[in-house]
Scaffold this active site. Sequence first.
Site, short mmCIF file in Angstrom:
data_model
loop_
_atom_site.label_atom_id
_atom_site.label_comp_id
_atom_site.label_asym_id
_atom_site.label_seq_id
_atom_site.Cartn_x
_atom_site.Cartn_y
_atom_site.Cartn_z
N GLY A 12 0.73 -1.16 0.00
CA GLY A 12 0.11 0.03 0.02
C GLY A 12 0.85 1.11 -0.01
O GLY A 12 0.62 2.20 0.85
N ALA A 13 1.67 1.26 -1.02
CA ALA A 13 2.57 2.48 -0.81
C ALA A 13 2.46 3.66 -2.12
O ALA A 13 3.52 4.45 -2.19
CB ALA A 13 4.11 1.79 -0.97
N ASN A 90 1.99 -2.22 5.66
CA ASN A 90 1.51 -0.96 5.73
C ASN A 90 -0.14 -0.98 5.23
O ASN A 90 -0.93 0.01 5.88
CB ASN A 90 2.33 0.12 5.04
CG ASN A 90 1.42 1.50 5.07
OD1 ASN A 90 1.20 2.24 5.83
ND2 ASN A 90 0.86 1.69 3.75
N TYR A 155 -11.89 -2.68 12.98
CA TYR A 155 -10.62 -2.11 12.43
C TYR A 155 -9.54 -2.27 13.72
O TYR A 155 -8.55 -2.90 13.92
CB TYR A 155 -10.66 -0.44 12.16
CG TYR A 155 -9.36 0.09 12.06
CD1 TYR A 155 -8.60 0.23 10.71
CD2 TYR A 155 -8.75 0.80 12.93
CE1 TYR A 155 -7.43 0.66 10.49
CE2 TYR A 155 -7.49 1.60 12.79
CZ TYR A 155 -7.16 1.67 11.51
OH TYR A 155 -5.76 2.34 11.35
N VAL A 156 -10.30 -2.07 14.83
CA VAL A 156 -9.43 -2.22 16.30
C VAL A 156 -9.22 -3.73 16.39
O VAL A 156 -8.17 -3.94 16.87
CB VAL A 156 -10.34 -1.98 17.54
CG1 VAL A 156 -9.69 -2.23 18.87
CG2 VAL A 156 -10.30 -0.24 17.43
N ALA A 157 -10.07 -4.58 16.01
CA ALA A 157 -9.98 -6.16 16.18
C ALA A 157 -8.84 -6.46 15.09
O ALA A 157 -7.87 -7.39 15.51
CB ALA A 157 -10.94 -6.95 15.72
N LYS A 159 -6.29 -4.39 14.00
CA LYS A 159 -4.98 -3.90 14.52
C LYS A 159 -4.46 -4.69 16.03
O LYS A 159 -3.30 -4.80 16.16
CB LYS A 159 -5.17 -2.45 14.88
CG LYS A 159 -5.18 -1.67 13.33
CD LYS A 159 -4.03 -1.78 12.49
CE LYS A 159 -4.25 -0.99 11.10
NZ LYS A 159 -3.33 -1.42 10.22
N ILE A 188 -3.03 10.30 12.48
CA ILE A 188 -1.93 10.70 11.32
C ILE A 188 -2.69 11.59 10.18
O ILE A 188 -3.59 10.88 9.56
CB ILE A 188 -1.20 9.78 10.69
CG1 ILE A 188 -0.30 9.03 11.93
CG2 ILE A 188 -0.04 10.46 9.86
CD1 ILE A 188 0.59 9.60 12.86
P1 NAP Z 1 -4.26 5.64 2.96
O1 NAP Z 1 -3.68 6.84 2.73
O2 NAP Z 1 -5.88 5.07 2.79
O3 NAP Z 1 -3.33 4.39 2.46
C1 NAP Z 1 -3.70 2.86 2.47
C2 NAP Z 1 -2.86 2.30 1.49
O4 NAP Z 1 -3.48 0.90 1.48
C3 NAP Z 1 -3.39 2.70 0.09
O5 NAP Z 1 -2.01 2.88 -0.63
C4 NAP Z 1 -4.24 1.51 -0.49
O6 NAP Z 1 -3.70 1.12 -1.90
C5 NAP Z 1 -3.39 0.30 0.30
N1 NAP Z 1 -4.15 -0.78 0.28
C6 NAP Z 1 -5.68 -0.85 0.63
N2 NAP Z 1 -5.94 -2.05 0.61
C7 NAP Z 1 -4.84 -2.90 -0.09
C8 NAP Z 1 -4.87 -4.04 -0.45
N3 NAP Z 1 -5.96 -4.98 -0.39
N4 NAP Z 1 -3.77 -4.46 -0.99
C9 NAP Z 1 -2.60 -3.63 -0.99
N5 NAP Z 1 -2.88 -2.33 -0.66
C10 NAP Z 1 -4.04 -1.90 -0.23
O7 NAP Z 1 -3.84 5.33 4.67
P2 NAP Z 1 -2.84 5.67 5.66
O8 NAP Z 1 -3.45 6.58 6.62
O9 NAP Z 1 -1.61 5.94 4.96
O10 NAP Z 1 -2.59 4.23 6.27
C11 NAP Z 1 -1.59 3.62 6.18
C12 NAP Z 1 -1.56 2.34 7.33
O11 NAP Z 1 -1.50 3.00 8.66
C13 NAP Z 1 -3.02 1.45 7.41
O12 NAP Z 1 -2.54 0.34 8.00
C14 NAP Z 1 -3.51 2.38 8.59
O13 NAP Z 1 -4.35 1.35 9.33
C15 NAP Z 1 -2.47 2.86 9.36
N6 NAP Z 1 -2.73 3.97 10.44
C16 NAP Z 1 -3.19 5.18 9.95
C17 NAP Z 1 -3.62 6.10 11.02
C18 NAP Z 1 -3.83 7.50 10.30
O14 NAP Z 1 -4.23 8.02 11.24
N7 NAP Z 1 -3.76 7.77 9.02
C19 NAP Z 1 -3.34 5.88 12.17
C20 NAP Z 1 -2.97 4.62 12.67
C21 NAP Z 1 -2.93 3.68 11.90
P3 NAP Z 1 -4.82 1.76 -3.02
O15 NAP Z 1 -4.82 3.40 -2.91
O16 NAP Z 1 -4.10 1.27 -4.34
O17 NAP Z 1 -6.12 1.27 -2.52
#
Ligand code: NAP
Length: 247
Positions: A12-13, A90, A155-157, A159, A188
């Site tokens: 997911g980069a 990620n 989501y919590v489950a 993580k 974030i």
């Molecule tokens: P984001 O901007 O929505 O990015 C998520 C990424 O995951 C996207 O690039 C997406 O790809 C990819 N993805 C989703 N489903 C996928 C799949 N089945 N296979 C491969 N890639 C997939 O979210 P983010 O905020 O950067 O979150 C990144 C990580 O940090 C997540 O695990 C999230 O739970 C965690 N996190 C975020 C926060 C926050 O406040 N933002 C807080 C705690 C934890 P596509 O664009 O191609 O769909």
Amino acid sequence: MNFTDQTVLITGAGAGIGRGIALAFGRVGARVVVNYVVDPEEAEAVVTTIREAGGEAIALAADISDYAQAEALVQQTIATYGAIDILINNAGITRDHLMLKMDEKMFDDVIAVNLKGTWNMCKHVTRPMLKQKSGAIINIASVVGLIGNAGQANYVASKAGVIGLTKTLAKEFGKKNVRVNAVAPGFIETRMTETLPPAVKEHYLAQIPLNRFGTVEDVVDAVLFLASDKATYITGQVINVNGGMIG
Ligand code: NAP
């Protein structure tokens, strides 16, 4: 930090935290695999930015919730670069609702990507990493996986499961010099959080002693540290990057 001659695969980069992690590894000399599922243009833009700065990167499509696609992603990475030294799990999604209104699909979809997807990727790097007797896996968890959050039972489950998986694999892989850690971000600023209503954002901000939301770079720095040779005696840990939300 220097990651020359190391290959890092980030799921997911194409956007958000994963994009920040990919760009950072590109800057410190790693060969970067930028995984995406939906948007090749986003992923190719990350690759182009890394290459224009003199780095090495490729974009690979795979839905990590699919066991066979996760396996192909690992195999393509090894075929291209010879090994995987660092795996960053990620990719993650949200489907928020209070339990009363959360349906089965919302639960299944989130568990499939966040937990099963992380397990799929760990499963497929297990043999090559144990064989090469080195490796670092970093799973992106969340503060809510430690403290719970109304409206996010799925989501919590997922993580909390990722944290348990991290600690278990650290115990299984330690003897082979493969380290497994998690980073648990707080709030974030990415597209995952940008659509939350202002009142919800205010609610979170009031719980953050450092009085600001986190940036992608805040998370990136913790990930780089855990992947680096500055962290060779650290495994099975969860690093909280949350502005002090929890102790
Ligand atoms: P984001 O901007 O929505 O990015 C998520 C990424 O995951 C996207 O690039 C997406 O790809 C990819 N993805 C989703 N489903 C996928 C799949 N089945 N296979 C491969 N890639 C997939 O979210 P983010 O905020 O950067 O979150 C990144 C990580 O940090 C997540 O695990 C999230 O739970 C965690 N996190 C975020 C926060 C926050 O406040 N933002 C807080 C705690 C934890 P596509 O664009 O191609 O769909």
